[in-house]
Design an enzyme around this catalytic site. Sequence first.
Site, mmCIF file in Angstrom:
data_model
loop_
_atom_site.group_PDB
_atom_site.id
_atom_site.type_symbol
_atom_site.label_atom_id
_atom_site.label_comp_id
_atom_site.label_asym_id
_atom_site.label_seq_id
_atom_site.Cartn_x
_atom_site.Cartn_y
_atom_site.Cartn_z
ATOM 1 N N GLU A 1 0.817 -1.213 0.000
ATOM 2 C CA GLU A 1 0.000 0.000 0.000
ATOM 3 C C GLU A 1 0.849 1.261 0.000
ATOM 4 O O GLU A 1 0.533 2.235 -0.685
ATOM 5 C CB GLU A 1 -0.935 0.019 1.227
ATOM 6 C CG GLU A 1 -1.678 1.347 1.340
ATOM 7 C CD GLU A 1 -2.796 1.370 2.365
ATOM 8 O OE1 GLU A 1 -2.794 0.548 3.290
ATOM 9 O OE2 GLU A 1 -3.673 2.245 2.226
ATOM 10 N N ASP B 1 -0.768 -5.109 2.894
ATOM 11 C CA ASP B 1 -1.168 -3.890 3.602
ATOM 12 C C ASP B 1 -0.513 -3.945 4.983
ATOM 13 O O ASP B 1 -0.847 -4.796 5.796
ATOM 14 C CB ASP B 1 -2.702 -3.831 3.735
ATOM 15 C CG ASP B 1 -3.168 -2.450 4.188
ATOM 16 O OD1 ASP B 1 -2.343 -1.705 4.744
ATOM 17 O OD2 ASP B 1 -4.358 -2.140 3.985
ATOM 18 N N ILE C 1 -0.619 -1.950 7.626
ATOM 19 C CA ILE C 1 -1.651 -1.801 8.663
ATOM 20 C C ILE C 1 -2.961 -1.561 7.939
ATOM 21 O O ILE C 1 -3.151 -0.508 7.321
ATOM 22 C CB ILE C 1 -1.387 -0.617 9.619
ATOM 23 C CG1 ILE C 1 -0.019 -0.726 10.292
ATOM 24 C CG2 ILE C 1 -2.488 -0.568 10.697
ATOM 25 C CD1 ILE C 1 0.289 0.430 11.261
ATOM 26 N N ASP C 2 -3.837 -2.536 7.995
ATOM 27 C CA ASP C 2 -5.167 -2.315 7.436
ATOM 28 C C ASP C 2 -6.052 -1.915 8.607
ATOM 29 O O ASP C 2 -6.192 -2.670 9.581
ATOM 30 C CB ASP C 2 -5.698 -3.583 6.762
ATOM 31 C CG ASP C 2 -7.006 -3.297 6.045
ATOM 32 O OD1 ASP C 2 -7.073 -2.290 5.327
ATOM 33 O OD2 ASP C 2 -7.976 -4.047 6.237
ATOM 34 N N THR D 1 -5.684 1.682 9.516
ATOM 35 C CA THR D 1 -4.780 2.704 10.058
ATOM 36 C C THR D 1 -5.534 3.705 10.932
ATOM 37 O O THR D 1 -5.030 4.132 11.977
ATOM 38 C CB THR D 1 -4.081 3.447 8.887
ATOM 39 O OG1 THR D 1 -3.394 2.473 8.100
ATOM 40 C CG2 THR D 1 -3.092 4.473 9.387
ATOM 41 N N ASP E 1 -6.087 -4.469 0.221
ATOM 42 C CA ASP E 1 -7.169 -4.579 1.208
ATOM 43 C C ASP E 1 -7.820 -5.963 1.138
ATOM 44 O O ASP E 1 -8.361 -6.440 2.130
ATOM 45 C CB ASP E 1 -8.277 -3.552 0.930
ATOM 46 C CG ASP E 1 -7.801 -2.113 1.111
ATOM 47 O OD1 ASP E 1 -7.123 -1.856 2.116
ATOM 48 O OD2 ASP E 1 -8.125 -1.264 0.255
HETATM 49 C C1 IPD Z 1 -8.682 1.000 4.707
HETATM 50 C C2 IPD Z 1 -9.538 0.160 5.611
HETATM 51 C C3 IPD Z 1 -10.974 0.642 5.595
HETATM 52 C C4 IPD Z 1 -11.531 0.628 4.199
HETATM 53 C C5 IPD Z 1 -10.656 1.408 3.250
HETATM 54 C C6 IPD Z 1 -9.228 0.917 3.320
HETATM 55 P P1 IPD Z 1 -6.099 1.296 5.410
HETATM 56 O O1 IPD Z 1 -7.352 0.531 4.688
HETATM 57 O O2 IPD Z 1 -9.509 -1.190 5.209
HETATM 58 O O3 IPD Z 1 -11.798 -0.180 6.363
HETATM 59 O O4 IPD Z 1 -12.794 1.206 4.227
HETATM 60 O O5 IPD Z 1 -11.160 1.239 1.944
HETATM 61 O O6 IPD Z 1 -8.430 1.724 2.480
HETATM 62 O O7 IPD Z 1 -5.993 2.634 4.762
HETATM 63 O O8 IPD Z 1 -6.432 1.405 6.844
HETATM 64 O O9 IPD Z 1 -4.942 0.431 5.115
#
Ligand code: IPD
Length: 310
Positions: A70, A89, A91-92, A94, A253
């Site tokens: 990412e 990813d 940290i999914d 964040t 994701d």
């Molecule tokens: C996000 C999270 C969030 C989702 C977003 C993602 P990130 O990832 O998964 O739940 O709604 O589409 O981008 O930015 O925390 O790695």
Amino acid sequence: ADINLQEIHDNLVAIAFEAGEMITASNPNSIKTGTKLNSVDIVTETDQAVERHVSSRLSTLYPSFLFVGEETYIAGKTKITAQPTFIVDPIDGTTNFLHGFPHACISLGLAIDRVPAVGVIYNPFLDTMYTAIRGGGAYMQRNAALAAKGGVSATANAASHPSFAKIKLPPSSPPRPLEGLANALVAIEWGSSRDGPNYDLKTRVFRQLAASQESGGKMVHSLRSLGSAALNLCAVAAGEVDLYWEGGCYAWDVCAGWCILKEAGGVMYSGNPTTEKGSEFEPPALDARVYLAVRGAETEEGQKEVAKEL
Ligand code: IPD
């Protein structure tokens, strides 16, 4: 050469634990944060440090594999090819990490021929590990790091310590049957892109799902947002929610979670269910952006029928 998916899985699990330690060791209130596409598309120095660590570990172990992460992705330039590619990813969730809402994870996927082949997702705050290898089933383990460290003779005696057992997904104790959208618990996300057509699509789907049938809605049991696409997919795999819809995801994701979902008997669809074109269920691609995950009906056809209701 043959690709040893089990070995890759084991390495990804080890790397997920390392990443988990980095994430829980960093204090979100004292680290540098920035934004990407807009003010709610957040990145922290921990995201970047974890991605550097993961990519350097993986390039040492598998120098010929490609890497898509990412934080190093370049829009319009980074492409997902048929080559074996780690899709990561760091940290999914964040935003959750920043706020101390304990639903954040590291998501490590391997795609081969653009199809997820291994998925490892680890939430270090709840010490929960979700894993899958294509064709080998999906698993969830709570107290995963504790068990890996040999805590409480846990691994040796999982039967007498059920909280340490690795559970096959979906859990067998009678699964909740999914009969239709009306009895479903549905996960949705706002994501960070909330303008123009993105905002219109999301609000239209959310309103339809929330409103009573008398008001022309679908009225599901309720809606949930965990704040992590990967953990939403794991929640569908584990039977905690029935469906998950989001418009605006990226490959990192969904790659790992998709493998886990599929191995747990779930199906991923892509397409904008409420566009003028109606419900389109094209074979999902890893760059589809709009995803719908379903599990729980007795047959795949049954799952599709529920998906179509959305
Ligand atoms: C996000 C999270 C969030 C989702 C977003 C993602 P990130 O990832 O998964 O739940 O709604 O589409 O981008 O930015 O925390 O790695």
